[in-house]
Scaffold this active site. Structure first.
Site, mmCIF file in Angstrom:
data_model
loop_
_atom_site.group_PDB
_atom_site.id
_atom_site.type_symbol
_atom_site.label_atom_id
_atom_site.label_comp_id
_atom_site.label_asym_id
_atom_site.label_seq_id
_atom_site.Cartn_x
_atom_site.Cartn_y
_atom_site.Cartn_z
ATOM 1 N N LYS A 124 -11.068 -9.602 -3.897
ATOM 2 C CA LYS A 124 -9.942 -10.220 -3.193
ATOM 3 C C LYS A 124 -9.864 -11.713 -3.502
ATOM 4 O O LYS A 124 -8.813 -12.247 -3.854
ATOM 5 C CB LYS A 124 -10.086 -10.008 -1.681
ATOM 6 C CG LYS A 124 -10.312 -8.568 -1.232
ATOM 7 C CD LYS A 124 -9.164 -7.658 -1.571
ATOM 8 C CE LYS A 124 -9.303 -6.283 -0.912
ATOM 9 N NZ LYS A 124 -10.448 -5.483 -1.382
ATOM 10 N N LYS A 159 -6.160 -8.155 5.026
ATOM 11 C CA LYS A 159 -7.162 -7.378 4.293
ATOM 12 C C LYS A 159 -8.568 -7.866 4.618
ATOM 13 O O LYS A 159 -8.817 -9.074 4.653
ATOM 14 C CB LYS A 159 -6.996 -7.556 2.775
ATOM 15 C CG LYS A 159 -5.689 -7.183 2.170
ATOM 16 C CD LYS A 159 -5.741 -7.495 0.672
ATOM 17 C CE LYS A 159 -4.454 -7.128 -0.028
ATOM 18 N NZ LYS A 159 -4.546 -7.425 -1.485
ATOM 19 N N ARG A 209 -1.770 -0.915 -11.322
ATOM 20 C CA ARG A 209 -3.116 -1.186 -11.827
ATOM 21 C C ARG A 209 -3.025 -1.414 -13.329
ATOM 22 O O ARG A 209 -2.668 -0.522 -14.091
ATOM 23 C CB ARG A 209 -4.042 -0.016 -11.516
ATOM 24 C CG ARG A 209 -5.380 -0.017 -12.258
ATOM 25 C CD ARG A 209 -6.241 -1.259 -11.989
ATOM 26 N NE ARG A 209 -6.479 -1.487 -10.588
ATOM 27 C CZ ARG A 209 -7.458 -0.892 -9.895
ATOM 28 N NH1 ARG A 209 -8.255 -0.025 -10.489
ATOM 29 N NH2 ARG A 209 -7.626 -1.175 -8.611
ATOM 30 N N ARG A 224 1.032 2.827 -8.474
ATOM 31 C CA ARG A 224 0.618 3.674 -7.348
ATOM 32 C C ARG A 224 1.647 3.523 -6.246
ATOM 33 O O ARG A 224 1.719 2.489 -5.592
ATOM 34 C CB ARG A 224 -0.793 3.284 -6.918
ATOM 35 C CG ARG A 224 -1.819 3.535 -8.033
ATOM 36 C CD ARG A 224 -3.094 2.778 -7.838
ATOM 37 N NE ARG A 224 -2.878 1.339 -7.898
ATOM 38 C CZ ARG A 224 -3.825 0.445 -7.628
ATOM 39 N NH1 ARG A 224 -5.038 0.835 -7.299
ATOM 40 N NH2 ARG A 224 -3.545 -0.836 -7.698
ATOM 41 N N ARG A 232 0.477 1.179 1.989
ATOM 42 C CA ARG A 232 -0.521 1.126 0.914
ATOM 43 C C ARG A 232 -0.184 2.102 -0.207
ATOM 44 O O ARG A 232 0.139 3.256 0.040
ATOM 45 C CB ARG A 232 -1.902 1.449 1.477
ATOM 46 C CG ARG A 232 -2.338 0.529 2.604
ATOM 47 C CD ARG A 232 -3.520 1.103 3.350
ATOM 48 N NE ARG A 232 -3.199 2.394 3.963
ATOM 49 C CZ ARG A 232 -4.096 3.206 4.518
ATOM 50 N NH1 ARG A 232 -5.379 2.860 4.519
ATOM 51 N NH2 ARG A 232 -3.720 4.347 5.059
ATOM 52 N N ASP A 272 -4.480 -5.779 -10.023
ATOM 53 C CA ASP A 272 -3.461 -5.157 -9.186
ATOM 54 C C ASP A 272 -2.278 -6.104 -9.086
ATOM 55 O O ASP A 272 -2.445 -7.286 -8.742
ATOM 56 C CB ASP A 272 -4.012 -4.852 -7.789
ATOM 57 C CG ASP A 272 -5.001 -3.695 -7.795
ATOM 58 O OD1 ASP A 272 -5.093 -3.007 -8.839
ATOM 59 O OD2 ASP A 272 -5.671 -3.473 -6.778
ATOM 60 N N GLU A 280 -5.062 -8.481 -6.582
ATOM 61 C CA GLU A 280 -6.515 -8.303 -6.638
ATOM 62 C C GLU A 280 -6.973 -8.323 -8.087
ATOM 63 O O GLU A 280 -6.203 -8.030 -9.004
ATOM 64 C CB GLU A 280 -6.958 -6.972 -5.986
ATOM 65 C CG GLU A 280 -6.761 -6.913 -4.492
ATOM 66 C CD GLU A 280 -7.346 -5.655 -3.854
ATOM 67 O OE1 GLU A 280 -8.148 -4.957 -4.530
ATOM 68 O OE2 GLU A 280 -7.009 -5.362 -2.706
ATOM 69 N N ASN A 282 -10.068 -6.424 -9.825
ATOM 70 C CA ASN A 282 -11.118 -5.433 -9.584
ATOM 71 C C ASN A 282 -12.128 -5.448 -10.726
ATOM 72 O O ASN A 282 -11.762 -5.271 -11.891
ATOM 73 C CB ASN A 282 -10.492 -4.047 -9.449
ATOM 74 C CG ASN A 282 -9.597 -3.944 -8.231
ATOM 75 O OD1 ASN A 282 -10.055 -3.608 -7.144
ATOM 76 N ND2 ASN A 282 -8.316 -4.254 -8.397
#
Length: 315
Positions: A124, A159, A209, A224, A232, A272, A280, A282
């Site tokens: 994050k 978050k 993603r 997504r 979400r 993301d 984000e 990841n």
């Protein structure tokens, strides 16, 4: 090459969608020998990092997908490559595992991603290094400041800093009757730091993603798309994954930060992006390989193993 995968228990793999399994398949197809272990099987003795690892063979089946071979103790530096694929949460035990990886790297272990790089990039908080590419964002444990941010922007996403798969995410507005309670619970009454971001309505078109392999973006992302009535888009939260070519803006973000991330020891990264904003970075166990591969035919797992081969041959 001998490739060791540090991962969750093999019995927990959902092979039809598991990116680590896709990596293993690609590695086996290229003639590499596979080993598997969990973080709990890492240990240090007399300054060396050792691992109780099991050799595995793939059966080509989706259910009984592997055959375990011998389990033995190996020096982590004796593997040609070590691939960290343990899913979050990034708790103390995860942190200790990355420290052991860093110690092993000093003795010649090749870890992907590198232990220090994983520690340096909270998934994050890492976006704060790239303010030109993110939505308005506040990181704080101060409930008054968090409430003021929600009031300022009118619609916001709250978050936790250590979760995955959409766990613990709330969409908040100033008139939400539960706003105070949510902030109290989520911050532990001001003792736990959170992130709050302006809500991005483009989420209805998908939380994308974008995969980076050795700093270079894969040509397709996975959008997504949330279920109706859901905020979400995470697949773990019921989102639907649709592979799409990168947009010009997706590529602009990826190409701007990809080389910087790779230079820090991050061979595989999942960005993301919602709309035009990165949300984000990841680095622990980026996923979505299988969905992109199945929908486009692009051999993402093969690309990743090829990148490992390149780094191992160069060192």
């Amino acid at each position: 090459m001998k490739i060791a995968f540090i991962a969750d228990p093999l019995a927990s793999f959902k092979t039809y969608k598991d990116s680590t399994f896709a990596m293993m398949e690609a590695a086996a197809a290229r003639g590499h020998t596979l080993y598997a272990l969990e973080p709990r099987q890492l240990f240090a003795r007399d300054g060396r990092v050792l691992a109780e690892a099991t050799a595995i063979g793939l059966t080509g089946q989706r259910d009984d997908w592997y055959v375990p071979g011998d389990t033995a103790v190996h020096d982590l530096a004796a593997f040609d490559a070590v691939v960290m694929r343990k899913d979050p949460p990034f708790d103390d035990e995860y942190l200790y595992a990355t420290h052991l990886m860093s110690l092993a790297e000093r003795h010649g272990a090749r870890c992907f991603n590198r232990g220090q790089a994983i520690r340096d990039h909270n998934e994050k908080l890492a976006i704060l290094q790239y303010p030109d590419f993110i939505a308005p964002t506040l990181v704080s444990r101060d409930m008054a400041a968090l409430r003021a941010f929600v009031t300022e922007h009118g619609d916001a996403i709250l978050k936790p800093l250590d979760s995955m798969g959409g766990d613990g995410i709330f969409r908040l507005t100033p008139t939400d009757p539960n706003l105070g309670s949510v902030l109290e619970v989520m911050t532990g009454r001001g003792t736990r730091t959170l992130m709050v971001q302006r809500y991005l309505p483009e989420i209805v078109d998908g939380d994308k993603r974008i995969l980076l392999i050795d700093g270079v973006p894969v040509d397709y992302c996975l959008a997504r798309i949330p279920l109706a009535g859901e905020t979400r888009g995470n697949l773990a939260a019921g989102g639907r994954g649709v592979a799409r070519p990168l947009t010009a803006n997706d590529r602009r973000i990826a190409e701007a930060i990809g080389p910087r991330l790779a230079a820090q020891g991050l061979l595989l990264v999942g960005l993301d992006v919602i709309g035009d904003c990165m949300t984000e970075i990841n680095v622990t166990s980026p996923t979505c390989f299988r969905e992109i591969m199945d929908q486009t035919g692009l051999d993402v797992a093969g690309m990743f193993i090829a990148a490992i081969e390149k780094h191992c041959l160069a060192s």
